[in-house]
Scaffold this active site. Structure first.
Site, PDB file in Angstrom:
ATOM      1  N   LYS A  52       0.851  -1.204   0.000  1.00  0.00           N
ATOM      2  CA  LYS A  52       0.000   0.000   0.000  1.00  0.00           C
ATOM      3  C   LYS A  52       0.885   1.253   0.000  1.00  0.00           C
ATOM      4  CE  LYS A  52      -1.698   1.651   4.045  1.00  0.00           C
ATOM      5  NZ  LYS A  52      -1.387   3.042   4.375  1.00  0.00           N
ATOM      6  N   ASN A  53       1.904   1.259   0.873  1.00  0.00           N
ATOM      7  CA  ASN A  53       2.692   2.485   1.049  1.00  0.00           C
ATOM      8  C   ASN A  53       3.718   2.719  -0.048  1.00  0.00           C
ATOM      9  OD1 ASN A  53       1.139   3.022   3.221  1.00  0.00           O
ATOM     10  ND2 ASN A  53       2.664   2.449   4.752  1.00  0.00           N
ATOM     11  N   CYS A 148      -4.452  12.849  12.404  1.00  0.00           N
ATOM     12  CA  CYS A 148      -5.218  11.608  12.335  1.00  0.00           C
ATOM     13  C   CYS A 148      -5.118  11.001  13.729  1.00  0.00           C
ATOM     14  CB  CYS A 148      -4.611  10.670  11.285  1.00  0.00           C
ATOM     15  SG  CYS A 148      -3.096   9.927  11.841  1.00  0.00           S
ATOM     16  N   ARG A 153       0.680  14.719  12.760  1.00  0.00           N
ATOM     17  CA  ARG A 153       1.080  14.416  11.373  1.00  0.00           C
ATOM     18  C   ARG A 153       1.422  15.702  10.605  1.00  0.00           C
ATOM     19  NH1 ARG A 153      -0.598   9.169  10.175  1.00  0.00           N
ATOM     20  NH2 ARG A 153       1.063   9.150   8.645  1.00  0.00           N
ATOM     21  N   PRO A 154       2.357  16.513  11.105  1.00  0.00           N
ATOM     22  CA  PRO A 154       2.719  17.757  10.408  1.00  0.00           C
ATOM     23  C   PRO A 154       3.327  17.477   9.033  1.00  0.00           C
ATOM     24  CG  PRO A 154       4.318  17.265  12.128  1.00  0.00           C
ATOM     25  CD  PRO A 154       3.210  16.264  12.285  1.00  0.00           C
ATOM     26  N   ASP A 338       4.659   0.502  12.077  1.00  0.00           N
ATOM     27  CA  ASP A 338       3.409  -0.060  11.548  1.00  0.00           C
ATOM     28  C   ASP A 338       3.193  -1.504  11.979  1.00  0.00           C
ATOM     29  OD1 ASP A 338       3.535   1.688   8.340  1.00  0.00           O
ATOM     30  OD2 ASP A 338       3.080   2.338  10.375  1.00  0.00           O
ATOM     31  N   ILE A 360       8.014   6.891  17.064  1.00  0.00           N
ATOM     32  CA  ILE A 360       7.697   7.609  15.826  1.00  0.00           C
ATOM     33  C   ILE A 360       6.451   8.482  15.987  1.00  0.00           C
ATOM     34  CG2 ILE A 360       7.169   7.380  13.349  1.00  0.00           C
ATOM     35  CD1 ILE A 360       9.971   6.349  13.984  1.00  0.00           C
ATOM     36  N   ARG A 430      -8.811  -0.066   4.466  1.00  0.00           N
ATOM     37  CA  ARG A 430      -7.869   0.902   3.889  1.00  0.00           C
ATOM     38  C   ARG A 430      -6.559   0.230   3.525  1.00  0.00           C
ATOM     39  NH1 ARG A 430      -6.159   5.056   7.612  1.00  0.00           N
ATOM     40  NH2 ARG A 430      -4.822   5.382   5.829  1.00  0.00           N
TER      41      ARG A 430
END
Ligand code: EPZ
Length: 451
Positions: A52-53, A148, A153-154, A338, A360, A430
């Protein structure tokens, strides 16, 4: 590449159907639930999808050329892929997502330079259109993605880097408004923290900039290497992929290409943790071990056997109890953030205890209260969670909050006594293709309940 269960599920495997984006609205399964009954050991084969990423960034890269770009092994059934396809379609890209995992993308002309809030808010990775759009079109207005569940999440590093390349950028009305009427110019960009998205955005922007761009303290994730390899096939000049220093020589134009998307390392790691939890022997098809060294080192310490077998990976855990081990998430090649929730779930039944430190994201323990409701013994202090092994988990009704937390609750349900119902599973859709078929095919008792 054999068609994934998704393609078999969607249509006759030998006749790929094109899911024309315009008509195929993204149907989010808002009220759907997942019902899992614990107890099965896992045995059999699980095909791993394309990452996905990586896929999301490849789609953005198709903005950089007016020629068709084709990707194979694309996870086309994911909601994130469909949502991003809508954003790109809005900008002028034609997107054909086929049921056999092929995506054909073409941006003949940019027909709009605005990525609107109502689309970007659904998938924050849309901010990755900023760099390629600016490089191709000289102008871009992208809604600030906002935070989120994981935290703020800048995107300051994305913006600072583009400014260093000569872009004029204003933040106005919740939008990033960027202009580079004379094109972008190569620059030396030193990242204070390793950022996957900022590295990707700026690498894409630099492919069409004048002169050389050097990204220092660049992120090294395999998905970035995969993206760079696809850009090189499109005619980009890039060196240093996978190292902390990436050098890009700008070129005048990029061309079309065909590229096979790298296997999903996080999906692979998720199913490794599933076998660690449930016990059994599973063959993960079309994936690798070399991009999961940090996870595999900890899994082997805990008592899971993992080995590459040709194009597949064999994962085995016999009946012995898992040992508690500590993990700390770090940028690649460290332990992936993740996979933190999935590994933590595995620790809930370990012998002894394991310490989980999340470095993170500021808020990535939302799975903890739900696991505690299933009987886990977890104490959180700041960005550290101490997981003390218990004898068993008990099935319960639980709530998914973000993509990886939701899959960790599915894993917990696979070993809990009795039945677990996971609510809000649109998070799952997702990022995990066909999880019911993939786990069901190796013996798990799992079904989707329509909301
Ligand atoms: C990517 O997010 C992934 N998403 C995330 O996966 C993954 O967790 C993350 O990389 C880290 O590996 C996609 O690729 C679509 P970052 P990204 O920029 O690019 C800070 C999943 O579950 N930061 O590497 O947004 C940031 O706050 C998702 O598939 C800044 O401060 O992550 C964070 O603390 C979740 N300023 C850290 O850097 C910036 O401008 C790492 O973020 C950008 C980031």
């Amino acid at each position: 590449m054999s068609p994934s269960p998704a393609s078999k599920a969607k249509g006759k495997a030998d006749e790929p159907q094109t899911i024309e984006l315009i008509s195929a609205e993204v149907k989010s399964s808002g009220l759907d639930k997942m019902r899992v009954v614990g107890g099965a050991r896992l045995k059999g084969d699980i095909p791993i999808s394309g990452a996905k990423n990586a896929a999301l960034k490849h789609m953005c890269a198709a903005l950089l050329t007016d020629e068709p770009v084709q990707f194979t092994n694309m996870p086309n059934s994911l909601i994130d892929v469909r949502t991003l396809a809508q954003v790109l379609n809005h900008l002028g890209m034609t997107v054909a997502l086929r049921s056999d995992g092929v995506a054909i993308l073409r941006t003949k002309d940019i027909t709009s330079h605005i990525a609107p809030y109502d689309l970007v808010r659904k998938m924050r990775a849309s901010v990755i259109v900023l760099g390629p759009l600016l490089a191709r079109h000289g102008q871009a207005e992208v809604s600030l993605p906002g935070g989120c569940a994981l935290g703020g999440r800048p995107v300051d590093l994305h913006i600072q880097g583009l400014k260093a390349m000569g872009a004029e950028i204003d933040l106005d009305g919740g939008y990033i408004k960027a202009k580079a009427p004379k094109g972008l110019t190569g620059a030396v960009i030193n990242f204070p923290v390793s950022s996957v998205g900022a590295t990707e955005n700026l690498m894409m922007a630099a492919t069409l900039a004048k002169g050389e761009t050097i990204l220092k303290n660049a992120a090294r994730e395999p998905e970035i290497v995969d993206q760079g390899e696809a850009l090189i096939k499109m005619g980009a000049q890039i060196e240093g992929l996978g190292t902390p220093e990436i050098r890009i020589q700008g070129v005048d134009k990029l061309k079309g290409a065909v590229h096979d998307v790298v296997a999903d390392r996080i999906e692979t790691g998720t199913y490794m943790c599933a076998v660690g939890l449930c016990g059994g022997q599973v063959r993960l098809q079309n994936t690798r071990t070399d991009f999961l060294s940090a996870l595999i080192a900890r899994l082997e310490l805990a008592g899971v056997e993992i080995k590459q077998d040709g194009a597949d990976v064999l994962v085995h855990r016999n009946g012995s109890k898992l040992k508690g081990v500590d993990i700390m998430t770090e940028p690649y090649p460290g332990f992936p953030t993740d996979l933190q929730a999935q590994f933590m779930t595995m620790l809930t039944l370990c012998e002894g205890a394991g310490m989980v430190t999340e470095t993170i994201f500021e808020n990535r323990f939302m799975h903890v209260p739900e696991l505690i409701r299933m009987g886990a013994n977890i104490t959180v202090q700041g960005n550290t969670a101490l997981v003390r092994g218990v004898d068993k988990l008990k099935g319960a009704e639980v709530m998914a909050t973000d993509l990886r937390a939701s899959v960790s609750l599915i894993l917990a349900g696979l070993v809990a006594d009795g039945e677990t119902t996971v609510n809000r599973i649109y998070h799952l859709d997702r990022g995990y293709e066909d999880i019911v078929a993939k786990l069901g095919n190796v013996g798990a008792e799992i079904e989707r309940l329509k909301g």
